[in-house]
Write a protein that holds these residues in place. Structure first.
Motif, PDB file in Angstrom:
ATOM      1  N   VAL A  87       0.868  -1.278  -0.161  1.00  0.00           N
ATOM      2  CA  VAL A  87      -0.053   0.090  -0.019  1.00  0.00           C
ATOM      3  C   VAL A  87       0.997   1.246   0.034  1.00  0.00           C
ATOM      4  N   LEU A  88       0.556   2.102  -0.898  1.00  0.00           N
ATOM      5  CA  LEU A  88       1.654   3.091  -1.061  1.00  0.00           C
ATOM      6  C   LEU A  88       0.810   4.411  -1.788  1.00  0.00           C
ATOM      7  N   ILE A  89       1.321   5.607  -1.000  1.00  0.00           N
ATOM      8  CA  ILE A  89       0.867   6.791  -1.637  1.00  0.00           C
ATOM      9  C   ILE A  89       2.410   7.637  -2.100  1.00  0.00           C
ATOM     10  N   ALA A 134      -3.450  14.314  -0.703  1.00  0.00           N
ATOM     11  CA  ALA A 134      -4.036  13.285   0.245  1.00  0.00           C
ATOM     12  C   ALA A 134      -3.350  13.509   1.794  1.00  0.00           C
ATOM     13  N   TYR A 135      -4.390  13.147   2.394  1.00  0.00           N
ATOM     14  CA  TYR A 135      -3.862  13.114   3.817  1.00  0.00           C
ATOM     15  C   TYR A 135      -3.326  11.725   4.118  1.00  0.00           C
ATOM     16  N   THR A 136      -1.913  11.867   3.687  1.00  0.00           N
ATOM     17  CA  THR A 136      -1.249  10.434   3.508  1.00  0.00           C
ATOM     18  C   THR A 136      -1.187   9.440   4.603  1.00  0.00           C
ATOM     19  N   ALA A 137      -0.948   9.741   5.843  1.00  0.00           N
ATOM     20  CA  ALA A 137      -0.948   8.877   6.847  1.00  0.00           C
ATOM     21  C   ALA A 137      -2.286   8.087   6.846  1.00  0.00           C
ATOM     22  N   MET A 138      -3.414   8.994   6.803  1.00  0.00           N
ATOM     23  CA  MET A 138      -4.704   8.416   6.978  1.00  0.00           C
ATOM     24  C   MET A 138      -5.162   7.549   5.869  1.00  0.00           C
ATOM     25  N   ALA A 139      -4.738   7.993   4.642  1.00  0.00           N
ATOM     26  CA  ALA A 139      -4.943   7.302   3.418  1.00  0.00           C
ATOM     27  C   ALA A 139      -4.198   5.887   3.274  1.00  0.00           C
ATOM     28  N   VAL A 140      -3.088   5.781   3.784  1.00  0.00           N
ATOM     29  CA  VAL A 140      -2.193   4.525   3.977  1.00  0.00           C
ATOM     30  C   VAL A 140      -3.074   3.572   4.704  1.00  0.00           C
ATOM     31  N   LYS A 141      -3.478   4.180   5.788  1.00  0.00           N
ATOM     32  CA  LYS A 141      -3.992   3.464   6.924  1.00  0.00           C
ATOM     33  C   LYS A 141      -5.376   2.705   6.092  1.00  0.00           C
ATOM     34  N   GLN A 142      -6.262   3.664   5.545  1.00  0.00           N
ATOM     35  CA  GLN A 142      -7.389   3.139   4.922  1.00  0.00           C
ATOM     36  C   GLN A 142      -7.158   2.416   3.729  1.00  0.00           C
ATOM     37  N   LEU A 143      -5.918   2.559   3.064  1.00  0.00           N
ATOM     38  CA  LEU A 143      -5.594   1.433   2.026  1.00  0.00           C
ATOM     39  C   LEU A 143      -5.520   0.122   2.469  1.00  0.00           C
ATOM     40  N   ALA A 161      -2.149  -1.759  -3.703  1.00  0.00           N
ATOM     41  CA  ALA A 161      -3.066  -0.754  -3.916  1.00  0.00           C
ATOM     42  C   ALA A 161      -1.964   0.541  -3.806  1.00  0.00           C
ATOM     43  N   VAL A 162      -1.908   1.078  -4.993  1.00  0.00           N
ATOM     44  CA  VAL A 162      -1.030   2.378  -5.045  1.00  0.00           C
ATOM     45  C   VAL A 162      -1.711   3.611  -5.561  1.00  0.00           C
ATOM     46  N   HIS A 163      -1.404   4.670  -5.195  1.00  0.00           N
ATOM     47  CA  HIS A 163      -1.856   5.968  -5.554  1.00  0.00           C
ATOM     48  C   HIS A 163      -0.993   7.202  -5.957  1.00  0.00           C
ATOM     49  N   ARG A 164      -0.943   7.933  -6.848  1.00  0.00           N
ATOM     50  CA  ARG A 164      -0.083   8.965  -7.134  1.00  0.00           C
ATOM     51  C   ARG A 164      -0.596  10.153  -6.591  1.00  0.00           C
ATOM     52  N   ILE A 165       0.219  11.093  -6.010  1.00  0.00           N
ATOM     53  CA  ILE A 165      -0.402  12.433  -5.651  1.00  0.00           C
ATOM     54  C   ILE A 165       0.262  13.333  -6.419  1.00  0.00           C
ATOM     55  N   GLY A 166       0.016  14.755  -6.453  1.00  0.00           N
ATOM     56  CA  GLY A 166       0.671  15.917  -7.160  1.00  0.00           C
ATOM     57  C   GLY A 166       0.074  15.575  -8.602  1.00  0.00           C
ATOM     58  N   GLU A 167       0.836  16.080  -9.596  1.00  0.00           N
ATOM     59  CA  GLU A 167       0.417  16.359 -10.964  1.00  0.00           C
ATOM     60  C   GLU A 167       0.314  15.088 -11.770  1.00  0.00           C
ATOM     61  N   VAL A 168      -0.859  14.850 -12.457  1.00  0.00           N
ATOM     62  CA  VAL A 168      -0.731  13.426 -12.975  1.00  0.00           C
ATOM     63  C   VAL A 168      -1.240  13.884 -14.567  1.00  0.00           C
ATOM     64  N   ALA A 200     -14.416   5.629  -2.720  1.00  0.00           N
ATOM     65  CA  ALA A 200     -15.494   5.902  -1.664  1.00  0.00           C
ATOM     66  C   ALA A 200     -15.172   6.566  -0.334  1.00  0.00           C
ATOM     67  N   SER A 201     -13.822   6.130   0.123  1.00  0.00           N
ATOM     68  CA  SER A 201     -13.600   6.347   1.369  1.00  0.00           C
ATOM     69  C   SER A 201     -12.245   6.841   1.948  1.00  0.00           C
ATOM     70  N   THR A 202     -11.236   6.757   0.916  1.00  0.00           N
ATOM     71  CA  THR A 202     -10.136   7.406   1.207  1.00  0.00           C
ATOM     72  C   THR A 202      -9.746   8.892   1.265  1.00  0.00           C
ATOM     73  N   THR A 203      -8.934   9.324   1.992  1.00  0.00           N
ATOM     74  CA  THR A 203      -8.673  10.874   2.135  1.00  0.00           C
ATOM     75  C   THR A 203      -7.700  11.381   1.106  1.00  0.00           C
ATOM     76  N   ILE A 204      -8.134  11.105  -0.133  1.00  0.00           N
ATOM     77  CA  ILE A 204      -7.414  11.522  -1.500  1.00  0.00           C
ATOM     78  C   ILE A 204      -8.301  12.301  -2.288  1.00  0.00           C
ATOM     79  N   TRP A 205      -8.031  13.615  -2.718  1.00  0.00           N
ATOM     80  CA  TRP A 205      -8.506  14.742  -3.467  1.00  0.00           C
ATOM     81  C   TRP A 205      -8.123  14.865  -4.777  1.00  0.00           C
ATOM     82  N   LYS A 206      -8.960  15.129  -5.805  1.00  0.00           N
ATOM     83  CA  LYS A 206      -8.462  15.526  -7.118  1.00  0.00           C
ATOM     84  C   LYS A 206      -9.051  16.703  -7.682  1.00  0.00           C
TER      85      LYS A 206
END
Length: 233
Positions: A87-89, A134-143, A161-168, A200-206
């Motif tokens: 699990v990685l952000i 992302a609120y990274t610490a919380m998002a990793v826990k949620q993942l 389960a891996v998610h990129r943050i920043g510009e995509v 549905a439930s992770t603290t990741i916004w776009k």
């Protein structure tokens, strides 16, 4: 303060590189605080923290238990599952080959992978890129919690389960879910479940950024907070 003996077995022993150690801790503590102290002393255990339980002097304890420890007490650190999910952000570009390699397993007969990419349009507007925060610490826990839930529902080998943050930029992946299993139904069903739960439930916004310079923060249609606000069941 008391000094206790901490024993490691199986995966916890492999990660720490030792079979036992000593820990100085308050005599009056809780199961949760004791586990946190052990993980703080051995950060590598963070990979399997959610799968760890403890015993004190040959009896299992709960994280909510109030403990009264004595000098020389024996604490065992026991891993419920030997599988460590990836699990990685990360702000770095996602590498499909590395994710696929992580979930490869000789006991698996199937690997299912979902890759979410940035598309170049929305409602007639040209999209240049997505910006993720992302609120990274919380998002990793949620993942990790999502992966744990999936393991309870299906028979799975390895998960990522891996998610990129920043510009995509357009065409590049922002999220990957890869799962291997002995039979294809489990992997396919679990991948669908995991990506829906992430949305549905992770603290990741776009934020969508358009050709005209405008941008808009977007909520996923699966977002449970949005649906709760609308009174959805």
């Amino acid at each position: 303060m008391v000094t206790v003996q901490v024993l490691f077995f199986a995966k916890s022993r492999e990660l720490t590189g030792c079979s036992q150690t000593q820990l100085t801790t308050p005599s009056l503590t809780t199961g949760r605080a004791l586990l946190e102290a052990i993980v703080n002393a051995h950060p590598e255990l963070g990979l399997i923290k959610d799968n760890l339980i403890l015993s004190v002097n040959l009896s299992y304890i709960s994280l909510t238990d109030n403990l009264s420890l004595s000098e020389g007490d024996e604490i065992a650190c026991i891993c419920l599952s030997f599988s460590v999910d990836l699990v990685l952000i990360t702000p770095e570009p996602l590498d499909e080959s590395k994710v696929r390699s992580y979930v490869s397993d000789n006991t698996a007969g199937a690997i299912s992978i979902f890759i979410g990419t940035t598309r170049n349009h929305f409602n007639g507007k040209k999209v240049l890129k997505l910006e993720y925060e992302a609120y990274t610490a919380m998002a990793v826990k949620q993942l990790q919690e999502i992966c744990n839930d999936a393991r309870l529902k299906w028979s799975l080998c390895k998960m990522a389960a891996v998610h990129r943050i920043g510009e995509v930029p357009v065409g590049q992946p922002s999220v990957m879910v890869a799962i291997s299993s002995e039979h294809r139904h489990d992997a396919i069903s679990a991948v669908s479940y995991v990506i829906d739960a992430i949305k549905a439930s992770t603290t990741i916004w776009k934020k969508e950024v358009y050709e005209d310079g405008e941008g808009q923060w977007k909520a996923n249609k699966e977002c449970k907070w949005l649906n709760e606000d609308k009174g959805a069941p």
